[in-house]
Scaffold this active site. Structure first.
Site, short mmCIF file in Angstrom:
data_model
loop_
_atom_site.label_atom_id
_atom_site.label_comp_id
_atom_site.label_asym_id
_atom_site.label_seq_id
_atom_site.Cartn_x
_atom_site.Cartn_y
_atom_site.Cartn_z
N TYR A 194 1.67 4.50 -3.31
CA TYR A 194 2.50 5.68 -3.55
C TYR A 194 3.20 5.64 -4.97
O TYR A 194 3.56 6.84 -5.57
CB TYR A 194 3.63 5.78 -2.56
CG TYR A 194 2.80 6.19 -1.14
CD1 TYR A 194 2.60 7.67 -0.95
CD2 TYR A 194 2.63 5.13 -0.43
CE1 TYR A 194 1.88 8.17 0.31
CE2 TYR A 194 1.97 5.89 0.91
CZ TYR A 194 1.96 6.86 1.28
OH TYR A 194 1.29 7.31 2.17
N LYS B 258 -5.85 7.25 2.07
CA LYS B 258 -5.45 6.16 1.02
C LYS B 258 -5.03 5.11 1.61
O LYS B 258 -4.65 4.97 2.64
CB LYS B 258 -4.12 6.60 0.30
CG LYS B 258 -2.86 7.08 0.71
CD LYS B 258 -2.29 6.23 2.01
CE LYS B 258 -1.61 4.85 1.48
NZ LYS B 258 -1.10 4.13 3.01
P1 NAD Z 1 -3.53 2.35 13.00
O1 NAD Z 1 -3.87 0.90 13.27
O2 NAD Z 1 -2.70 2.67 13.85
O3 NAD Z 1 -5.10 3.25 13.55
C1 NAD Z 1 -6.38 2.58 13.03
C2 NAD Z 1 -7.33 3.06 14.00
O4 NAD Z 1 -8.61 2.38 13.56
C3 NAD Z 1 -6.89 2.69 15.51
O5 NAD Z 1 -7.36 3.71 16.45
C4 NAD Z 1 -7.94 1.83 15.68
O6 NAD Z 1 -8.33 1.44 17.14
C5 NAD Z 1 -9.14 1.76 14.94
N1 NAD Z 1 -10.06 0.85 14.44
C6 NAD Z 1 -11.31 0.98 14.40
N2 NAD Z 1 -11.86 -0.39 13.97
C7 NAD Z 1 -10.84 -1.09 13.86
C8 NAD Z 1 -10.72 -2.49 13.39
N3 NAD Z 1 -11.63 -3.36 13.29
N4 NAD Z 1 -9.41 -3.10 13.31
C9 NAD Z 1 -8.52 -2.14 13.75
N5 NAD Z 1 -8.32 -0.82 14.03
C10 NAD Z 1 -9.64 -0.54 14.14
O7 NAD Z 1 -3.59 2.42 11.44
P2 NAD Z 1 -2.86 3.86 10.74
O8 NAD Z 1 -1.42 3.51 10.49
O9 NAD Z 1 -3.18 5.04 11.48
O10 NAD Z 1 -3.43 3.97 9.39
C11 NAD Z 1 -4.88 4.41 9.26
C12 NAD Z 1 -5.37 4.91 7.78
O11 NAD Z 1 -4.34 5.76 7.28
C13 NAD Z 1 -4.91 3.72 6.59
O12 NAD Z 1 -6.16 3.91 5.79
C14 NAD Z 1 -3.73 3.79 6.03
O13 NAD Z 1 -3.32 3.29 4.86
C15 NAD Z 1 -3.42 5.38 6.30
N6 NAD Z 1 -2.38 5.93 6.27
C16 NAD Z 1 -2.03 6.94 5.74
C17 NAD Z 1 -0.59 7.56 5.85
C18 NAD Z 1 -0.05 8.58 4.89
O14 NAD Z 1 0.95 8.76 4.87
N7 NAD Z 1 -1.00 9.29 4.25
C19 NAD Z 1 0.35 6.75 6.68
C20 NAD Z 1 -0.16 5.90 7.43
C21 NAD Z 1 -1.28 5.30 7.24
#
Ligand code: NAD
Length: 393
Positions: A225, A137
């Site tokens: 959420y 999401k």
């Molecule tokens: P994050 O920034 O920690 O991870 C993102 C990943 O994408 C990184 O490994 C990064 O290297 C990669 N990436 C590739 N291209 C990129 C770019 N152009 N810019 C930035 N990063 C890039 O983020 P996250 O917290 O892991 O979130 C990822 C997804 O998961 C999002 O859509 C977020 O909304 C979702 N999320 C959901 C929950 C949940 O509880 N369901 C919790 C946190 C995050």
């Protein structure tokens, strides 16, 4: 629902129906059915905080799913994680050679865990490669992208599920059931507050403060959420929205995205929902439902663990005491069962699209200083999570 049809019967009917449908589909398409004794293979795309902290550990604990491949732009990180998870080096893909997953029979499901603005592209590429998709999401950053993802899933005849983990979390499911059963009487008011402090020095938050990659600020990240909770708690859809924002544009975090947004939804039953989100207030993921004769309070309600859901009657608080589970493992088990035709799709692309349309309506109202935006476009969820999800992982 007639009294003699129990929830268990409903679950069995829904699951049996989904299984029969999937078997018929597989037969029509002449696809070999998946081996019954083997776990469903998941490729994780994007190895950031959520992937490393929750999803890969969740896959380790899953009964029906397992990690089989990684997709990353950082070869060293991917190699380190592959080694730790016991994956061979040929199970590592990057963003350029990603489409080669089409020829990898180990992968049945692709889990998209990238910044929001990349969800549509990587989902559609996975669907074109013949894989099922579980996408984080918010589903995407625009209504058009959500629609393109749904169309791609239909064209490829593959499943598309949005990772709404609260649809699979026992305390949220119990909250839905208590409201549905009349435990608080007729619902009158829902309040949802979902936000936190965003840290621009954390790379995980840096893209969340960039409209191009995030879509919106706290609204798409945390507020979603609350939007989703109001809808699943009441099991009805908003018909009107009004919203206002309070953003300090001199704060470098809010150059392109909004900070605090407060909105009101009006539901067909007359229930009003007050929602708020912010990237500049103390962390919360809470909701409350006020009924004629009681109140259900979840604070926190949507954390990864440690949620507290209580029934409140006047000054008397009664905790809903249900054991914690790994929500992520359970959600992936559900996706594995959907792929096998053993479970109905509870959070399909259409659910993600509905939230995206409501986010768009909220932003439109903000832009028009709280103007009323009609949202009665006739969406109705296909499957009520409270009616079918009760198998604890
Ligand atoms: P994050 O920034 O920690 O991870 C993102 C990943 O994408 C990184 O490994 C990064 O290297 C990669 N990436 C590739 N291209 C990129 C770019 N152009 N810019 C930035 N990063 C890039 O983020 P996250 O917290 O892991 O979130 C990822 C997804 O998961 C999002 O859509 C977020 O909304 C979702 N999320 C959901 C929950 C949940 O509880 N369901 C919790 C946190 C995050």
């Amino acid at each position: 629902m007639p009294k003699e049809i129990s929830r268990r019967t409903l679950i069995e009917l829904s699951v049996a129906g989904a299984a029969a449908l999937a078997a018929a589909e597989a037969k029509a398409l002449d696809r070999p059915s998946l081996p019954k004794d083997q776990k469903i293979g998941f490729a994780v795309v994007g190895l950031g905080k959520l992937a490393q902290g929750q999803i890969i550990p969740g896959l380790r604990r899953s009964k029906s799913a397992k990690l089989v491949a990684l997709v990353s732009g950082h070869p060293d990180k991917a190699k380190r994680i592959a080694a730790a998870e016991g994956l061979p080096e040929d199970a590592i893909y990057n963003y350029e050679d990603y489409d080669r997953i089409a020829k990898d029979p180990r992968i049945q499901v692709v889990y998209i865990v990238l910044p929001n603005g990349m969800h549509a592209e990587y989902t559609i590429r996975a669907l074109k490669a013949g894989k099922h998709v579980l996408c984080e999401k918010p589903m995407a950053t625009s209504v058009a992208d959500c629609e393109a993802m749904i169309a791609a899933a239909k064209k490829a005849d593959r499943k598309l599920m949005i990772a709404y983990r609260c649809h699979y979390e026992p305390k949220n499911l119990e909250a839905m059931r208590r409201v549905r059963s009349g435990a608080i009487g007729k619902p009158r008011l829902v309040v949802t507050d979902m936000g936190r402090q965003a840290d621009p020095n954390d790379p995980s938050d840096a893209w969340r403060l960039d409209k191009k990659l995030a879509g919106s600020g706290g609204l798409g990240d945390m507020g979603i959420y609350g939007i989703n909770a109001a809808r699943y708690l009441l099991n009805e859809e908003p018909i009107e929205v009004r919203a206002w924002a309070n953003t300090d544009r001199s704060d470098p975090r809010f150059r392109t995205v909004d900070d605090m947004i407060c909105w009101q939804f009006k539901f067909p039953s007359g229930v009003i929902c007050n929602g708020s989100t912010s990237f500049d207030y103390n962390a919360t993921m809470s909701y409350e439902v006020w009924g004629e004769k009681g109140r259900l309070q979840a604070d926190p309600g949507c954390f990864y663990g440690g949620n507290h859901v209580r029934m409140v009657d006047g000054g008397k608080f009664t905790e809903i005491d249900i054991p914690e589970i790994d929500q992520f493992a359970r959600e992936m088990d559900w996706m594995a069962d959907v792929v096998r035709g053993k479970a109905p799709l509870v959070s399909p692309g259409e659910e993600g699209l509905q939230d995206m349309r409501l986010i768009t309506a909220i932003l439109e109202s903000v832009a028009r200083d709280g103007a009323t935006i009609k949202t009665d476009w006739g969406y109705k969820r296909a499957v009520d999570p409270a009616a079918v999800v009760d198998v604890v992982a």
